[in-house]
Design a protein around this motif. Structure first.
Motif, PDB file in Angstrom:
ATOM      1  N   MET A 237       0.818  -1.213   0.000  1.00  0.00           N
ATOM      2  CA  MET A 237       0.000   0.000   0.000  1.00  0.00           C
ATOM      3  C   MET A 237       0.855   1.268   0.000  1.00  0.00           C
ATOM      4  O   MET A 237       0.386   2.321  -0.437  1.00  0.00           O
ATOM      5  N   ASP A 238       2.108   1.175   0.442  1.00  0.00           N
ATOM      6  CA  ASP A 238       3.011   2.333   0.380  1.00  0.00           C
ATOM      7  C   ASP A 238       3.419   2.645  -1.058  1.00  0.00           C
ATOM      8  O   ASP A 238       3.943   3.722  -1.336  1.00  0.00           O
ATOM      9  N   THR A 239       3.192   1.707  -1.980  1.00  0.00           N
ATOM     10  CA  THR A 239       3.576   1.896  -3.380  1.00  0.00           C
ATOM     11  C   THR A 239       2.391   2.293  -4.249  1.00  0.00           C
ATOM     12  O   THR A 239       2.570   2.554  -5.438  1.00  0.00           O
ATOM     13  N   TYR A 240       1.195   2.311  -3.688  1.00  0.00           N
ATOM     14  CA  TYR A 240      -0.017   2.582  -4.473  1.00  0.00           C
ATOM     15  C   TYR A 240      -0.064   4.045  -4.897  1.00  0.00           C
ATOM     16  O   TYR A 240       0.053   4.944  -4.071  1.00  0.00           O
ATOM     17  N   ILE A 241      -0.222   4.260  -6.213  1.00  0.00           N
ATOM     18  CA  ILE A 241      -0.253   5.610  -6.778  1.00  0.00           C
ATOM     19  C   ILE A 241      -1.440   5.713  -7.720  1.00  0.00           C
ATOM     20  O   ILE A 241      -1.713   4.784  -8.490  1.00  0.00           O
TER      21      ILE A 241
ATOM     22  N   GLN B  15      -3.743   3.807 -12.244  1.00  0.00           N
ATOM     23  CA  GLN B  15      -3.476   3.202 -10.936  1.00  0.00           C
ATOM     24  C   GLN B  15      -2.264   2.287 -11.070  1.00  0.00           C
ATOM     25  O   GLN B  15      -2.177   1.508 -12.020  1.00  0.00           O
ATOM     26  N   ALA B  16      -1.344   2.395 -10.122  1.00  0.00           N
ATOM     27  CA  ALA B  16      -0.129   1.586 -10.148  1.00  0.00           C
ATOM     28  C   ALA B  16       0.226   1.159  -8.737  1.00  0.00           C
ATOM     29  O   ALA B  16       0.044   1.925  -7.791  1.00  0.00           O
ATOM     30  N   TYR B  17       0.713  -0.077  -8.608  1.00  0.00           N
ATOM     31  CA  TYR B  17       1.244  -0.532  -7.317  1.00  0.00           C
ATOM     32  C   TYR B  17       2.180  -1.709  -7.537  1.00  0.00           C
ATOM     33  O   TYR B  17       2.002  -2.500  -8.457  1.00  0.00           O
ATOM     34  N   ALA B  18       3.203  -1.795  -6.691  1.00  0.00           N
ATOM     35  CA  ALA B  18       4.138  -2.916  -6.729  1.00  0.00           C
ATOM     36  C   ALA B  18       3.457  -4.116  -6.074  1.00  0.00           C
ATOM     37  O   ALA B  18       2.867  -3.995  -5.011  1.00  0.00           O
TER      38      ALA B  18
ATOM     39  N   ARG C 120       7.872  -5.815  -9.799  1.00  0.00           N
ATOM     40  CA  ARG C 120       6.726  -6.036 -10.684  1.00  0.00           C
ATOM     41  C   ARG C 120       5.603  -5.085 -10.262  1.00  0.00           C
ATOM     42  O   ARG C 120       5.233  -5.029  -9.086  1.00  0.00           O
ATOM     43  N   VAL C 121       5.073  -4.349 -11.235  1.00  0.00           N
ATOM     44  CA  VAL C 121       4.056  -3.334 -10.965  1.00  0.00           C
ATOM     45  C   VAL C 121       2.810  -3.632 -11.787  1.00  0.00           C
ATOM     46  O   VAL C 121       2.899  -3.881 -12.991  1.00  0.00           O
ATOM     47  N   ARG C 122       1.664  -3.593 -11.127  1.00  0.00           N
ATOM     48  CA  ARG C 122       0.357  -3.749 -11.766  1.00  0.00           C
ATOM     49  C   ARG C 122      -0.120  -2.368 -12.172  1.00  0.00           C
ATOM     50  O   ARG C 122      -0.075  -1.429 -11.363  1.00  0.00           O
ATOM     51  N   LEU C 123      -0.566  -2.236 -13.432  1.00  0.00           N
ATOM     52  CA  LEU C 123      -1.043  -0.949 -13.926  1.00  0.00           C
ATOM     53  C   LEU C 123      -2.404  -1.094 -14.573  1.00  0.00           C
ATOM     54  O   LEU C 123      -2.648  -2.038 -15.328  1.00  0.00           O
ATOM     55  N   LYS C 124      -3.277  -0.131 -14.268  1.00  0.00           N
ATOM     56  CA  LYS C 124      -4.588  -0.056 -14.904  1.00  0.00           C
ATOM     57  C   LYS C 124      -4.842   1.391 -15.297  1.00  0.00           C
ATOM     58  O   LYS C 124      -4.499   2.304 -14.553  1.00  0.00           O
ATOM     59  N   ALA C 125      -5.452   1.563 -16.467  1.00  0.00           N
ATOM     60  CA  ALA C 125      -5.869   2.894 -16.910  1.00  0.00           C
ATOM     61  C   ALA C 125      -7.385   2.876 -17.071  1.00  0.00           C
ATOM     62  O   ALA C 125      -7.958   1.897 -17.560  1.00  0.00           O
TER      63      ALA C 125
ATOM     64  N   PHE D 222       1.109  -5.295 -16.913  1.00  0.00           N
ATOM     65  CA  PHE D 222       2.084  -5.569 -15.859  1.00  0.00           C
ATOM     66  C   PHE D 222       3.435  -5.131 -16.395  1.00  0.00           C
ATOM     67  O   PHE D 222       3.810  -5.527 -17.499  1.00  0.00           O
ATOM     68  N   PHE D 223       4.140  -4.320 -15.634  1.00  0.00           N
ATOM     69  CA  PHE D 223       5.455  -3.845 -16.035  1.00  0.00           C
ATOM     70  C   PHE D 223       6.481  -4.374 -15.039  1.00  0.00           C
ATOM     71  O   PHE D 223       6.164  -4.611 -13.873  1.00  0.00           O
TER      72      PHE D 223
END
Length: 151
Positions: free
Chosen positions: A5-9, A74-77, A86-91, A108-109
């Protein structure tokens, strides 16, 4: 150790005419760039150091984002290797007046942490300490498993 949750942007980008294709919709390259930048910010928050893009998995554009709406990223590790994140990304397309959203793109990046000499650098262990974090972590792992040759 760093908590998921500290990585959630979440970032928003207003779609203006200079961001669009000839149909008045956000150009896919702009959406991909915003996802990459926001994903790197999430990875850097996790690693506590500079991170560079190593891999982008499958990216499908399922809905357009028209001029005047916002691209909500939305992005989070959700995972870490020795030097990778590994980061999950959604637009989403988001109506700026109502806040109504619709998923447009997800991926996923993988980013690699680097030191001052631009060499790969170790990253901390990822922890998950909340119910929301557990839910996001599970969703990322399930989604990753659905991609051919997953991350």
């Amino acid at each position: 150790m760093t908590d998921l949750m500290d990585t959630y942007i979440e970032n928003r980008h207003l779609i203006q005419p200079n961001h669009t294709n000839n149909l008045g919709m956000a150009h896919g390259g702009n959406v991909m760039k915003w996802m990459d930048v926001d994903g790197a910010l999430s990875a850097m928050r996790f690693a506590g150091q500079t991170c560079v893009t190593a891999r982008m998995d499958q990216m499908n554009f399922v809905q357009p984002i028209p001029v005047g709406e916002t691209a909500l990223i939305q992005a989070y590790a959700y995972g870490a290797g020795e030097t990778s994140v590994r980061v999950r990304l959604k637009a989403f397309r988001e109506n700026p007046q109502t806040g109504e959203t619709e998923l447009t793109t997800e991926s996923f990046f993988v980013y690699v942490a680097i030191d001052d000499d631009h060499e790969p650098s170790p990253v901390p262990e990822l922890t998950v300490n909340s119910e929301k974090g557990e839910r996001l972590h599970e969703q990322a792992l399930e989604g990753e498993a659905e991609i051919p040759n997953g991350a």
